[in-house]
Design an enzyme around this catalytic site. Sequence first.
Site, mmCIF file in Angstrom:
data_model
loop_
_atom_site.group_PDB
_atom_site.id
_atom_site.type_symbol
_atom_site.label_atom_id
_atom_site.label_comp_id
_atom_site.label_asym_id
_atom_site.label_seq_id
_atom_site.Cartn_x
_atom_site.Cartn_y
_atom_site.Cartn_z
ATOM 1 N N HIS A 95 0.844 -1.203 0.000
ATOM 2 C CA HIS A 95 0.000 0.000 0.000
ATOM 3 C C HIS A 95 0.878 1.251 0.000
ATOM 4 O O HIS A 95 1.909 1.333 0.665
ATOM 5 C CB HIS A 95 -1.001 -0.005 1.155
ATOM 6 C CG HIS A 95 -0.421 0.062 2.539
ATOM 7 N ND1 HIS A 95 -0.039 1.242 3.133
ATOM 8 C CD2 HIS A 95 -0.193 -0.907 3.462
ATOM 9 C CE1 HIS A 95 0.389 1.005 4.359
ATOM 10 N NE2 HIS A 95 0.321 -0.289 4.578
ATOM 11 N N ASP A 97 -0.152 4.494 0.752
ATOM 12 C CA ASP A 97 -0.408 5.537 1.751
ATOM 13 C C ASP A 97 0.329 5.239 3.046
ATOM 14 O O ASP A 97 0.651 4.084 3.366
ATOM 15 C CB ASP A 97 -1.911 5.684 1.997
ATOM 16 C CG ASP A 97 -2.561 4.417 2.518
ATOM 17 O OD1 ASP A 97 -2.198 3.321 2.037
ATOM 18 O OD2 ASP A 97 -3.438 4.515 3.398
ATOM 19 N N ASP A 128 6.243 0.562 6.760
ATOM 20 C CA ASP A 128 4.805 0.423 6.526
ATOM 21 C C ASP A 128 4.362 1.366 5.416
ATOM 22 O O ASP A 128 3.977 2.491 5.669
ATOM 23 C CB ASP A 128 4.066 0.740 7.830
ATOM 24 C CG ASP A 128 2.574 0.518 7.742
ATOM 25 O OD1 ASP A 128 2.130 -0.233 6.858
ATOM 26 O OD2 ASP A 128 1.840 1.111 8.555
ATOM 27 N N GLU A 162 -5.036 2.154 2.423
ATOM 28 C CA GLU A 162 -5.013 1.024 3.354
ATOM 29 C C GLU A 162 -5.112 1.485 4.796
ATOM 30 O O GLU A 162 -5.738 0.818 5.629
ATOM 31 C CB GLU A 162 -3.726 0.211 3.146
ATOM 32 C CG GLU A 162 -3.702 -1.122 3.886
ATOM 33 C CD GLU A 162 -3.204 -1.034 5.325
ATOM 34 O OE1 GLU A 162 -3.396 -1.997 6.082
ATOM 35 O OE2 GLU A 162 -2.621 0.017 5.710
ATOM 36 N N GLU A 163 -4.515 2.644 5.091
ATOM 37 C CA GLU A 163 -4.447 3.094 6.476
ATOM 38 C C GLU A 163 -5.792 3.558 7.031
ATOM 39 O O GLU A 163 -5.955 3.674 8.247
ATOM 40 C CB GLU A 163 -3.417 4.219 6.616
ATOM 41 C CG GLU A 163 -1.976 3.798 6.325
ATOM 42 C CD GLU A 163 -1.398 2.850 7.366
ATOM 43 O OE1 GLU A 163 -2.094 2.563 8.364
ATOM 44 O OE2 GLU A 163 -0.253 2.407 7.181
ATOM 45 N N ASP A 191 2.870 -7.161 4.956
ATOM 46 C CA ASP A 191 2.493 -6.002 5.766
ATOM 47 C C ASP A 191 2.475 -6.312 7.255
ATOM 48 O O ASP A 191 1.938 -5.530 8.042
ATOM 49 C CB ASP A 191 1.121 -5.481 5.318
ATOM 50 C CG ASP A 191 0.856 -4.056 5.781
ATOM 51 O OD1 ASP A 191 1.826 -3.361 6.138
ATOM 52 O OD2 ASP A 191 -0.313 -3.632 5.778
ATOM 53 N N HIS A 385 4.092 3.128 12.492
ATOM 54 C CA HIS A 385 3.316 4.145 13.190
ATOM 55 C C HIS A 385 4.078 4.771 14.359
ATOM 56 O O HIS A 385 3.539 5.629 15.052
ATOM 57 C CB HIS A 385 1.975 3.598 13.686
ATOM 58 C CG HIS A 385 1.045 3.192 12.588
ATOM 59 N ND1 HIS A 385 -0.325 3.370 12.659
ATOM 60 C CD2 HIS A 385 1.252 2.602 11.376
ATOM 61 C CE1 HIS A 385 -0.892 2.919 11.552
ATOM 62 N NE2 HIS A 385 0.057 2.449 10.759
#
Length: 413
Positions: A95, A97, A128, A162-163, A191, A385
């Site tokens: 992903h 984003d 990520d 995705e987020e 992921d 994150h």
Amino acid sequence: MPKDMDALLRGLAGREDRVVALQSALTACPALGPDNGGDGEEAKAALITQWLEACGVTDILRIDAPDARVPSGQRPNLVARIPGKEKRTLWLFGHMDVVPPGDLAAWQSDPWQVRREGDLLFGRGVEDNQQAITSMLLLAEELHQRHVVPQLSLGLVFMADEETGSAYGLEYLLKTAPELFSKNDLYIVPDAGARRGDVIEVAEKGQLWLKIRTTGVQCHASTPHKGRNAFLAGADMALACHNGLRAAFGDTNTLFNPPTSTFVPGKHEANVPNINTVPGSDVFYVDCRLLPQVDPQAVLDKVRALASEVEERHGVQIEVSVVQQQAASSVAETSPVVIALGAAVARVYGVEARTLGIGGATVAAQLRQRDLAAAVWSCLASTCHQPNESSSITATIKDAQVFTHILMNPAHV
């Protein structure tokens, strides 16, 4: 070892500088969705398209999800395909984003500029999910440079959104172009994983996000008896969710870590801007991750029962609404993709892979819900994150080598 596969593995082993270059360019192109205050993934999609075209990939399908909130008016999804000797396809999903960097003071460097320390790269998105994107691009480039036709066909999917739920990403792609994917294909989502590369994720807890709005009566803070403090009642409600839900749904399942359902009050919206006012409105959110045996409706019913108790204690009104919901998902540990991953991981990382369930939600859930057997695997330190998010150059290359083993040696599947 077949000659072509040996050449690919040796070629990938020498691509450290390319990993740094790809990660640096991706990180410098922040792809924040509109829900996270950004302009979307358009610039990053253009960058990836240029790289794919430069390494000879001609079959690139772009499927845009309309979204008026971003300047381009669309959220891009890219599907790149490299034909193999067989029609059967190995699909890899990354992903585009990322999440916001958060507290900049907690970063040791600019989150949008890659910083290298030995084998590690630091920056927002490097793990990520840019480690996956970089491994996917490395494999495509190596196939082109070595003029190798893989045994299986290779499908690379670069997704938006995705987020924040995938409504504009893989979910949109699966709804508008389901014919792309066959049940006979192999599906890997890089992921989630472990530092040693020895964990294959085969199950995910259900996801239930709740918005809880408390309405009281605003007044001056010097005369609190004239009002109804929505923030105080909301805090009571947050504790009621934290304690009451854990007590009511305490089942365990050792496949998962942690082995229980979790109920986490998190995001809190601003209420009043000044100190000397009792807020009459307060909003917070609860992130629930549910074991497969836990009924989401039962959780929702319990939350509303707790809300009634808090309403009575504080003389307020509480509204509970569902922000997002996703069912639990799993893939059989005996499925071909899990077996293939286990064999490839043993060859590249020299470890015996074990299967595990997680609380985090990946796009594997959307694939599994359509009876497409997807496994989640990568070699990650799990810094996503966090401030100073990091990714290993070595792991990025070795992940690409794991995919190479599966792509070139389908006898294992």
